[in-house]
Design an enzyme around this catalytic site. Structure first.
Site, PDB file in Angstrom:
ATOM      1  N   ILE A 112       0.668  -1.320  -0.049  1.00 61.25           N
ATOM      2  CA  ILE A 112      -0.372  -0.021   0.286  1.00 61.25           C
ATOM      3  C   ILE A 112       0.892   1.159   0.062  1.00 61.25           C
ATOM      4  O   ILE A 112       2.338   1.144   0.242  1.00 61.25           O
ATOM      5  CB  ILE A 112      -0.719  -0.355   1.163  1.00 61.25           C
ATOM      6  CG1 ILE A 112      -1.953   1.199   1.313  1.00 61.25           C
ATOM      7  CG2 ILE A 112      -0.208  -0.054   3.168  1.00 61.25           C
ATOM      8  CD1 ILE A 112      -2.984   0.730   2.420  1.00 61.25           C
ATOM      9  N   CYS A 113       0.284   2.474  -0.386  1.00 60.55           N
ATOM     10  CA  CYS A 113       1.058   4.052  -0.438  1.00 60.55           C
ATOM     11  C   CYS A 113       2.184   3.129  -0.921  1.00 60.55           C
ATOM     12  O   CYS A 113       2.475   2.807  -2.454  1.00 60.55           O
ATOM     13  CB  CYS A 113       0.883   4.066   0.530  1.00 60.55           C
ATOM     14  SG  CYS A 113       1.608   6.140   0.833  1.00 60.55           S
ATOM     15  N   GLY A 114       3.125   4.184  -0.626  1.00 59.40           N
ATOM     16  CA  GLY A 114       4.688   4.163  -0.758  1.00 59.40           C
ATOM     17  C   GLY A 114       5.200   2.519  -1.311  1.00 59.40           C
ATOM     18  O   GLY A 114       6.492   2.614  -2.039  1.00 59.40           O
ATOM     19  N   THR A 161       4.029   0.664  -3.111  1.00 60.63           N
ATOM     20  CA  THR A 161       3.341   0.528  -4.175  1.00 60.63           C
ATOM     21  C   THR A 161       4.772   0.625  -5.486  1.00 60.63           C
ATOM     22  O   THR A 161       5.284   0.255  -6.456  1.00 60.63           O
ATOM     23  CB  THR A 161       2.312   0.809  -4.907  1.00 60.63           C
ATOM     24  OG1 THR A 161       2.271   1.970  -4.691  1.00 60.63           O
ATOM     25  CG2 THR A 161       1.633   0.214  -4.018  1.00 60.63           C
ATOM     26  N   ALA A 221      -2.695  -0.916  -2.680  1.00 67.00           N
ATOM     27  CA  ALA A 221      -3.514   0.148  -2.728  1.00 67.00           C
ATOM     28  C   ALA A 221      -2.347   1.266  -2.565  1.00 67.00           C
ATOM     29  O   ALA A 221      -1.631   1.290  -2.547  1.00 67.00           O
ATOM     30  CB  ALA A 221      -3.984  -0.539  -1.523  1.00 67.00           C
TER      31      ALA A 221
END
Length: 208
Positions: free
Chosen positions: A107-109, A111, A158
């Site tokens: 999720i977030c960074g 990815t 995500a």
């Protein structure tokens, strides 16, 4: 013995992003098989780390000790240090998990880290923004999906503003709840629908 879901922890990790997941796993009243999963944290070392919210966490094991064979899933939260390359070993661990057929959820960074590792080049995925992932130089832009969370086989990705959707995809991939229970959970937490609360309460089974 309960299967283990591993949550990576490192300095500045966004503590709210995996919080719905960890609470859902560690509160087993409505699970399909109560207590079938447990959470263990993984750090680069066993030294304490400090989350973005200032929480100090002592990892249960090191990245070196982590093996896909001993895990049901690896969860990678975002952090301020994903983009500067400090967390590349965690992205490499994600590659090992996917090669072994063990799910990874980022999720977030995180990815960004997976994109830089080449893990998003050929599969549907999402992240904070297509421009953010494009800055990694990856070749997977055509596979970007503008959704809060995306599951593609063993990989869940995500946006950092979608921890509830992230949890929903993880719960579904782990087959943690009956479909009706997962639907009620999502209605309550994502839609703020009171009917979800009453459905969850009806489904709860107190431990013997």
């Amino acid at each position: 013995m309960a299967e283990t879901v591993h949550v990576a922890v490192y300095d500045t990790f966004a503590d709210w992003e995996p919080s719905y997941v960890t609470a859902g796993i560690n509160r087993p009243l409505m699970q399909r098989e109560s207590g079938s999963l447990r959470i263990r944290t993984v750090g680069a070392t066993l030294e304490p780390v400090t989350s973005m919210g200032g929480l100090r966490v002592l990892p249960d094991l090191t990245l070196e000790q982590l093996s896909p064979a001993d895990s049901a899933m690896l969860i990678l939260p975002g952090a301020d240090i994903w983009e500067d390359g400090q967390l590349t070993p965690f992205a490499q661990a994600a590659a090992d998990f996917l090669t072994a057929g063990v799910p990874v959820a980022a999720i977030c960074g995180a990815t960004y880290g997976l994109a830089k590792q080449g893990l998003l080049d050929a599969r549907p995925h999402t992240g904070n923004a297509p421009e953010n992932l494009a800055s990694t130089g990856y070749s997977g832009a055509a596979h970007y999906v503008d959704e809060p969370a995306v599951t593609d086989g063993d990989l869940i990705t995500a946006s950092g503003i979608a921890p509830i959707d992230f949890a929903r995809h993880i719960f579904a991939r782990l087959d943690l709840f009956e479909p009706a229970v997962l639907d009620a959970w999502y209605r309550l937490y994502a839609d703020r629908d009171p009917s979800g609360f009453f459905a969850l309460r009806a489904a709860a089974v107190e431990p013997a």
